[in-house]
Write a protein that holds these residues in place. Sequence first.
Motif, mmCIF file in Angstrom:
data_model
loop_
_atom_site.group_PDB
_atom_site.id
_atom_site.type_symbol
_atom_site.label_atom_id
_atom_site.label_comp_id
_atom_site.label_asym_id
_atom_site.label_seq_id
_atom_site.Cartn_x
_atom_site.Cartn_y
_atom_site.Cartn_z
ATOM 1 N N GLY A 549 0.809 -1.204 0.000
ATOM 2 C CA GLY A 549 0.000 0.000 0.000
ATOM 3 C C GLY A 549 0.842 1.254 0.000
ATOM 4 N N ALA A 550 0.209 2.365 -0.398
ATOM 5 C CA ALA A 550 0.844 3.676 -0.378
ATOM 6 C C ALA A 550 -0.236 4.724 -0.194
ATOM 7 N N LEU A 551 0.090 5.786 0.512
ATOM 8 C CA LEU A 551 -0.852 6.890 0.650
ATOM 9 C C LEU A 551 -0.082 8.201 0.709
ATOM 10 N N SER A 579 -4.702 10.711 -1.480
ATOM 11 C CA SER A 579 -4.779 9.595 -2.425
ATOM 12 C C SER A 579 -4.150 8.373 -1.770
ATOM 13 N N ALA A 580 -4.662 7.203 -2.113
ATOM 14 C CA ALA A 580 -4.169 5.967 -1.500
ATOM 15 C C ALA A 580 -4.408 4.793 -2.439
ATOM 16 N N THR A 581 -3.562 3.783 -2.308
ATOM 17 C CA THR A 581 -3.716 2.548 -3.068
ATOM 18 C C THR A 581 -3.347 1.371 -2.183
ATOM 19 N N LEU A 582 -4.077 0.265 -2.324
ATOM 20 C CA LEU A 582 -3.830 -0.936 -1.527
ATOM 21 C C LEU A 582 -4.044 -2.154 -2.408
ATOM 22 N N THR A 583 -3.042 -3.029 -2.443
ATOM 23 C CA THR A 583 -3.108 -4.240 -3.259
ATOM 24 C C THR A 583 -2.965 -5.481 -2.382
ATOM 25 N N LEU A 584 -3.913 -6.391 -2.516
ATOM 26 C CA LEU A 584 -3.867 -7.677 -1.836
ATOM 27 C C LEU A 584 -3.613 -8.752 -2.880
ATOM 28 N N GLY A 585 -2.528 -9.516 -2.702
ATOM 29 C CA GLY A 585 -2.161 -10.523 -3.686
ATOM 30 C C GLY A 585 -2.049 -11.911 -3.090
ATOM 31 N N TRP A 586 -2.226 -12.907 -3.941
ATOM 32 C CA TRP A 586 -2.137 -14.306 -3.521
ATOM 33 C C TRP A 586 -1.492 -15.110 -4.637
ATOM 34 N N GLN A 587 -0.427 -15.845 -4.303
ATOM 35 C CA GLN A 587 0.270 -16.701 -5.257
ATOM 36 C C GLN A 587 0.267 -18.130 -4.721
ATOM 37 N N PRO A 588 -0.794 -18.882 -5.021
ATOM 38 C CA PRO A 588 -0.920 -20.222 -4.438
ATOM 39 C C PRO A 588 0.092 -21.225 -4.968
ATOM 40 N N ALA A 589 0.627 -20.999 -6.183
ATOM 41 C CA ALA A 589 1.604 -21.919 -6.767
ATOM 42 C C ALA A 589 2.393 -21.163 -7.820
ATOM 43 N N ALA A 590 3.465 -21.779 -8.297
ATOM 44 C CA ALA A 590 4.316 -21.142 -9.290
ATOM 45 C C ALA A 590 3.512 -20.802 -10.544
ATOM 46 N N GLY A 591 3.657 -19.574 -11.004
ATOM 47 C CA GLY A 591 2.961 -19.135 -12.211
ATOM 48 C C GLY A 591 1.577 -18.587 -11.971
ATOM 49 N N ARG A 593 -1.181 -16.103 -10.015
ATOM 50 C CA ARG A 593 -1.245 -14.811 -9.334
ATOM 51 C C ARG A 593 -2.685 -14.325 -9.319
ATOM 52 N N VAL A 594 -3.190 -14.010 -8.135
ATOM 53 C CA VAL A 594 -4.508 -13.402 -7.975
ATOM 54 C C VAL A 594 -4.297 -12.123 -7.176
ATOM 55 N N ALA A 595 -4.841 -11.005 -7.647
ATOM 56 C CA ALA A 595 -4.625 -9.744 -6.953
ATOM 57 C C ALA A 595 -5.806 -8.807 -7.158
ATOM 58 N N GLY A 596 -6.033 -7.983 -6.170
ATOM 59 C CA GLY A 596 -7.030 -6.924 -6.263
ATOM 60 C C GLY A 596 -6.454 -5.634 -5.740
ATOM 61 N N THR A 597 -6.743 -4.531 -6.414
ATOM 62 C CA THR A 597 -6.194 -3.233 -6.022
ATOM 63 C C THR A 597 -7.327 -2.240 -5.809
ATOM 64 N N THR A 619 -11.829 3.235 -6.922
ATOM 65 C CA THR A 619 -11.897 2.202 -7.958
ATOM 66 C C THR A 619 -11.321 0.893 -7.445
ATOM 67 N N LEU A 620 -11.778 -0.194 -8.050
ATOM 68 C CA LEU A 620 -11.292 -1.530 -7.742
ATOM 69 C C LEU A 620 -10.854 -2.202 -9.035
ATOM 70 N N ASP A 621 -9.613 -2.681 -9.062
ATOM 71 C CA ASP A 621 -9.071 -3.410 -10.206
ATOM 72 C C ASP A 621 -8.699 -4.824 -9.764
ATOM 73 N N ALA A 622 -8.645 -5.745 -10.714
ATOM 74 C CA ALA A 622 -8.333 -7.131 -10.366
ATOM 75 C C ALA A 622 -7.484 -7.777 -11.450
ATOM 76 N N PHE A 623 -6.768 -8.828 -11.050
ATOM 77 C CA PHE A 623 -5.869 -9.537 -11.954
ATOM 78 C C PHE A 623 -5.827 -11.026 -11.598
ATOM 79 N N LEU A 624 -5.804 -11.843 -12.633
ATOM 80 C CA LEU A 624 -5.646 -13.283 -12.455
ATOM 81 C C LEU A 624 -4.732 -13.812 -13.544
ATOM 82 N N ALA A 625 -3.685 -14.547 -13.153
ATOM 83 C CA ALA A 625 -2.797 -15.215 -14.101
ATOM 84 C C ALA A 625 -2.765 -16.698 -13.769
#
Length: 671
Positions: A549-551, A579-591, A593-597, A619-625
């Motif tokens: 996170g950053a603010l 202004s502020a940003t916070l990212t929660l990420g999860w990497q359950p295995a190699a390769g 990636r799940v994250a929300g910002t 705003t809410l952004d999300a990512f899945l690899a």
Amino acid sequence: MRKTLRLSVPLCVLALAAPLMAQDEEVPQDEIIVTGRGLDPALSSGIYATTTVEREQIVAAPSGRIEDVLRGVAGFQQFRRSDSRSSNPSAQGVTLRALGGNATSRALVLLDGVPLADPFFGYIPLSAIAPETLGQIRVTRGGGSGPFGAGALAGTIELESANPSASGPFLGNAAINSRAETEASGVLTQRLGRGFAVASGRWDRGQGFYTTPQDQRVPATARAAFDSWNAALRGVAPLTDEVEVQARVAAFRDTRTLRFEGADSLSEGQEASLRIVGRGAWQFDALAYVQARDFANIVISSTRFTPVLDQRRTPSTGIGGKFELRPPIAEGHDIRIGADYRRADGELQEDAISAFSGNITERRRAGGATANLGIFVEDDWQIGPVIINGGLRADRTSITGGFYRAVTPAGALVSELIAPDRSDWALSWRAGASFYATRRLDLRAAAYTGLRLPTLNELYRPFVVFPVVTEANAALENERLEGFEIGLDWQPVNALVLSLTAFDNKVENAIANVTIAPNLRQRQNLPAIEAQGIEAGLAAKLGTVSLDGALAWTDATVRGEGTSLALDGNRPPQTPEFSATLTLGWQPAAGWRVAGTLRHVSTQFEDDLETDRLAPATTLDAFLAAPLAGKLSLVLRGENLTGEEIVTRNQGGSIDLGVPRTFWLGLRYGF
């Protein structure tokens, strides 16, 4: 020992499956001695408020844009909330610490040591920066001395190209979103003996979204369509065991439509640079570059929806270079001495058009040149757990050849300005210290001054955003910064790093668009913009879960007098308090990636009189690899998942909006 705060942004780079590039005989990795980088950061980089963004975050923004990466840094701000797909390029100024106020960049942005700002306008060509080609970003907030220090009024953003071990022989990306817009990019790396070459390209295109709210659309309303590409070729080779040469050539072209059919803009550029870096006992960094840029823009009447201005061309050229030497002449001291030079020249060529007849009513030209020669010396002195820094810089600035000329189509003179040439010397300094208090706590304090020249755009180019006319001002003076800060970096446990900085910065002679009559503004030097605030960063990792996170909270105010007295105490335009940003990420295995910002920006004002309000936005952004096979991965990402209405412009109730809810589906290979 200096601790580095690790920021994280949700990962998202699209990808294209492809075979590995055919290569010559492999060279063992341990024989590749060239790095493609400049000299290592000085010891004093730990004294100032510095954030380092690593490659795994750079290639991970939900939008795939470099500005999205930088939004994860406390205090980073664009002139508008729009990204580089849905804004006019000339409004793409970037700053730090709420020291904005107009569209010109007050932060110095470098790519491999080369300044990126447009020579005429001062904006940053964000669409020309491909995140997948970068290896690291270092953001230093606050004024600075040293190489190219004259542009680092609010801070410095240093972009560094990736080395071969980071990019591999081939990287490929491809994606499509819910509006059928597409992105595609590729990076090819070839090892050549002990050196390497990198070729990269990227293409983004799409119909865009409606920036105009539903209730304000008319038949002439258009989507914010965009079509941009960039390409670069970079080579690095050793000259000796301790000296390497780096060469780069690049080009970009970006076309956009904003708000109305026919309101098209074009920005394009070409550049080349040559850099020689020595890493022996007497370390040195020598750099030379040349840039050619052009900008065109058609303005459409908001009442008759016909062209009223054709900015046919704005050709400009930037040339410059630097030389830095680090002589080993005193034990315990890291000394840097050197010089740098930059020159920008350009000319606006535009035609005013009658909205009723369609005929040209006036032909205008404006332009000139600015130059800056700087000489600097700095010393970092390490005494046990203490590092002390002191730097001094002298700049000779010049503004020459300035003019504005308007004639009728028949050639009769309407108005003319021939600005007198002028030059000046300015002295800047910075000093600070850091104290390694414990194994887990660093304390730091610094004070500094800075300098920025007005751009050719601010000096000589008037413009109209109906119904407001903004006049240029050939008499603008250089901006000057004075500031100080204190901070700490604390790692209470191995899995957690906290960073905190309190600052007080003041920009004297700050250039702003000042209202002097109804619907009439002029660029003027304000007595000052003052900004006091707090920046904080957080990075935590617990097993497979991470939190970043950053603010930034900033109390920024204008100091006005004379024609700007009505602005005294106001917040600068386009400047949020929080202004502020916070990212929660999860990497359950190699390769995987799940994250929300989650991001929030507080209320801003469009104008200097604080009459046009920009509502806060969250705003809410999300990512899945997810890996598919080998180096091939599936990437899903989402922008503004809650569908928040992001107001990016409000001029008397005429509204522009930012990116709506958007979903992306893509593949990436080699990441």
